[in-house]
Write an enzyme that holds these catalytic residues in place. Structure first.
Site, PDB file in Angstrom:
ATOM      1  N   HIS A  52       0.687  -1.560  -0.142  1.00 34.17           N
ATOM      2  CA  HIS A  52      -0.401  -0.034  -0.038  1.00 34.17           C
ATOM      3  C   HIS A  52       1.041   0.965   0.136  1.00 34.17           C
ATOM      4  O   HIS A  52       1.647   1.144   1.017  1.00 34.17           O
ATOM      5  CB  HIS A  52      -0.523  -0.336   1.487  1.00 34.17           C
ATOM      6  CG  HIS A  52      -2.021   1.217   1.252  1.00 34.17           C
ATOM      7  ND1 HIS A  52      -2.138   2.334   0.958  1.00 34.17           N
ATOM      8  CD2 HIS A  52      -3.757   1.084   1.246  1.00 34.17           C
ATOM      9  CE1 HIS A  52      -3.145   2.578   1.658  1.00 34.17           C
ATOM     10  NE2 HIS A  52      -3.944   1.698   1.115  1.00 34.17           N
ATOM     11  N   GLY A  88       3.756  23.147  10.886  1.00 31.30           N
ATOM     12  CA  GLY A  88       4.707  21.990  10.894  1.00 31.30           C
ATOM     13  C   GLY A  88       5.868  22.603   9.868  1.00 31.30           C
ATOM     14  O   GLY A  88       5.573  23.453   9.039  1.00 31.30           O
ATOM     15  N   HIS A 120       9.078  14.563   8.847  1.00 32.11           N
ATOM     16  CA  HIS A 120       9.837  14.072  10.147  1.00 32.11           C
ATOM     17  C   HIS A 120      10.826  12.690   8.831  1.00 32.11           C
ATOM     18  O   HIS A 120      10.630  12.216   8.684  1.00 32.11           O
ATOM     19  CB  HIS A 120       8.225  13.127  10.605  1.00 32.11           C
ATOM     20  CG  HIS A 120       9.306  13.033  11.882  1.00 32.11           C
ATOM     21  ND1 HIS A 120       9.715  11.741  11.969  1.00 32.11           N
ATOM     22  CD2 HIS A 120       9.354  13.392  13.404  1.00 32.11           C
ATOM     23  CE1 HIS A 120       9.510  12.007  13.337  1.00 32.11           C
ATOM     24  NE2 HIS A 120       9.893  13.000  14.038  1.00 32.11           N
ATOM     25  N   PRO A 121      11.994  12.697  10.198  1.00 35.70           N
ATOM     26  CA  PRO A 121      13.103  11.489   9.442  1.00 35.70           C
ATOM     27  C   PRO A 121      12.291  11.051   9.193  1.00 35.70           C
ATOM     28  O   PRO A 121      12.776   9.699   8.563  1.00 35.70           O
ATOM     29  CB  PRO A 121      14.047  12.235  10.251  1.00 35.70           C
ATOM     30  CG  PRO A 121      13.561  12.616  11.276  1.00 35.70           C
ATOM     31  CD  PRO A 121      12.184  13.629  11.014  1.00 35.70           C
ATOM     32  N   THR A 122      11.906  10.091  10.422  1.00 35.24           N
ATOM     33  CA  THR A 122      11.083   8.889  10.351  1.00 35.24           C
ATOM     34  C   THR A 122       9.568   8.560  10.151  1.00 35.24           C
ATOM     35  O   THR A 122       9.216   7.538   9.813  1.00 35.24           O
ATOM     36  CB  THR A 122      11.678   7.796  11.766  1.00 35.24           C
ATOM     37  OG1 THR A 122      11.018   9.022  12.268  1.00 35.24           O
ATOM     38  CG2 THR A 122      13.161   7.463  11.749  1.00 35.24           C
ATOM     39  N   ALA A 123       9.125   9.726  10.415  1.00 35.23           N
ATOM     40  CA  ALA A 123       7.409   8.994  10.481  1.00 35.23           C
ATOM     41  C   ALA A 123       6.728   9.615   8.902  1.00 35.23           C
ATOM     42  O   ALA A 123       5.634  10.538   8.764  1.00 35.23           O
ATOM     43  CB  ALA A 123       6.723   9.896  11.709  1.00 35.23           C
ATOM     44  N   GLY A 124       7.312  10.584   8.565  1.00 36.89           N
ATOM     45  CA  GLY A 124       6.970  11.731   7.594  1.00 36.89           C
ATOM     46  C   GLY A 124       5.675  12.548   7.731  1.00 36.89           C
ATOM     47  O   GLY A 124       6.788  13.692   8.016  1.00 36.89           O
TER      48      GLY A 124
END
Lengths: 297, 297
Positions: free
Chosen positions: A82, A163, A168-172
């Site tokens: 997905h 924002g 965000h580097p890991t959470a996008g």
């Protein structure tokens, strides 16, 4: 008059049961909010929760779930069938009872602002909450996915509503928005030829000239060796379930194929199902408000 | 947890609109009780009200309606197609929410006692409230109608449960009782031959070997010049609406006849209609409690 909003957050994790269970636990932790359904798909690597609650409760649970996802899901290490752009990928809000669409739009803004403030995740408002035409459609926001988001967001067209200007580097990133109720509905066909499901999907969906509020794709259920027309009905009052079922039957008959059965994913309003009963029974002068016991209670 | 009972009193007056309107006004006069439907039929000379409310409210409205009927309807001067034995002919009570059948039986006794005390009308408890086997079925109590009641009641078998041993001179007798919800449902046929409707009714009804909880007769709709299968489904969880519809289609096909449309009289529980949608859509793994939005609210 209790206000009720439905919230159906999608998370980019459907395999690690400890993380899924943590999300479920958070979904059950806020007073005034009920977790009514949760489904995880390992090949999609995705989990969808269905929550019902008052506006304040929904706000609290949405933010708490975003925190949990941000802490546990690292998109640099995630893969699945997905498409996805965030640890918590999308947070839709649907007005259910004694709530206007405008109130849901306002709540989506509050939720978006809080997620960006507390977690540093960029937020795009979508559907009814969208601040620009190109942000209404979730697929347009998500195009490029997590990996392409940093470059995409350099364009002024894709400056987030709340924002930082970078993912965000890991959470996008995450999309938050108010929308109409959506019915996820699948028809399983008496064939293992996915091309037939794809041809039927193309005939019935609005984007290729079919029923306006029907989104459809043809997919293969590998375990069942069965082709499926997988649908989202985004305005069931206009494009009703029985219309897509009758149209699928008509198109499937070209190939000597029928419907084996159908599936409802998540929950649907009673009205959407009773519309099908009204059609099937050929009910004369039927009126939901008048004839259905529960509408008087 | 609010308690809700449904009450569907039948009155032997469907022509004089001033009397019907007075009954409707009384039906709307008790706090905690909602009049959700009323239908009057001139050829039947009968009016049916559908009320929903708390036990105390239902008791108050039932007694008030009996008084209004007793004052205004004189059975020595009344005639109509529908059999009848009282000005208020029957007062059924149906448990809807947070009420047991036992509580409805107790309430029927209180209502019966009060009607006999205040109006001098003999009361027979029927269905779930019946005190003898021969009093369960309303048709057995009503046999002989108003005109035959004085003689019938001389038998110890027909001593009333409350009130005098003779019928009220103008208001006759009344049956009061708790019962399961009943769905009044008709199928209109593409024929003006009432014999076909009668043959179909005989094939589908429980009493002649058909579906156990289906009562059916074939009648003629004179204005529409159309034959009709008129039904009461007395346990829709076992004998569902779609079963009778499919069976009528099968039997009607013998005569080259089809269903033109169907009618729901009064109100039906959402579940009874959603069962039809589940059948028609061939829904897989469907669960009312899980998949219907309203069951979570």
């Amino acid at each position: 008059m209790t206000q009720i909003i439905q919230c159906i957050p999608n998370f980019s994790e459907g395999c690690r049961t400890d993380i899924v269970n943590e999300l479920i636990k958070v979904g059950q932790s806020i007073p005034g909010v009920t977790l009514v359904d949760h489904t995880s798909d390992t090949s999609h690597n995705r989990t969808v929760l269905t929550l019902l609650g008052c506006p304040e409760g929904i706000k609290a649970v949405a933010v708490a779930l975003a925190k949990c996802a941000c802490k546990n899901i690292d998109l640099t290490k995630q893969s699945g069938e997905h498409p996805r752009m965030g640890a918590v990928d999308v947070i839709p809000l649907v007005p259910i009872r004694n709530v206007t669409m405008g109130e849901c739009v306002a709540l989506s803004q509050e939720i978006g602002r809080q997620i960006s403030n507390e977690l540093g995740i960029p937020v795009f408002l979508y559907e009814e909450s969208a601040t620009a035409k190109n942000r209404r459609n979730l697929a347009d926001i998500r195009r490029g996915q997590f990996e392409g988001m940093a470059i995409k967001m350099q364009s002024p067209d894709w400056k987030p509503d709340f924002g930082p200007a970078e993912p965000h580097p890991t959470a996008g990133v995450v999309a938050v928005g108010a929308r109409r109720p959506l019915i996820a509905f699948n028809a399983n066909l008496s064939t293992s030829d996915v091309k037939i499901a794809q041809k039927i999907a193309k005939r019935i969906r609005g984007s290729s000239g079919g029923l306006k509020y029907c989104k459809a794709i043809g997919i293969m259920l590998l375990e069942e060796n069965m082709a499926q027309v997988s649908m989202n009905l985004v305005n069931y009052e206009v494009t009703s379930i029985y219309s897509v079922v009758e149209l699928i039957k008509v198109e499937a008959a070209r190939y000597g194929v029928g419907i084996v059965n159908t599936e409802l994913i998540g929950i649907a309003p009673a009205r959407a199902l009773i519309d099908c009963a009204e059609y099937y029974l050929q009910l004369k002068d039927f009126n939901f408000q008048q004839h259905v016991l529960e509408s008087h209670i």
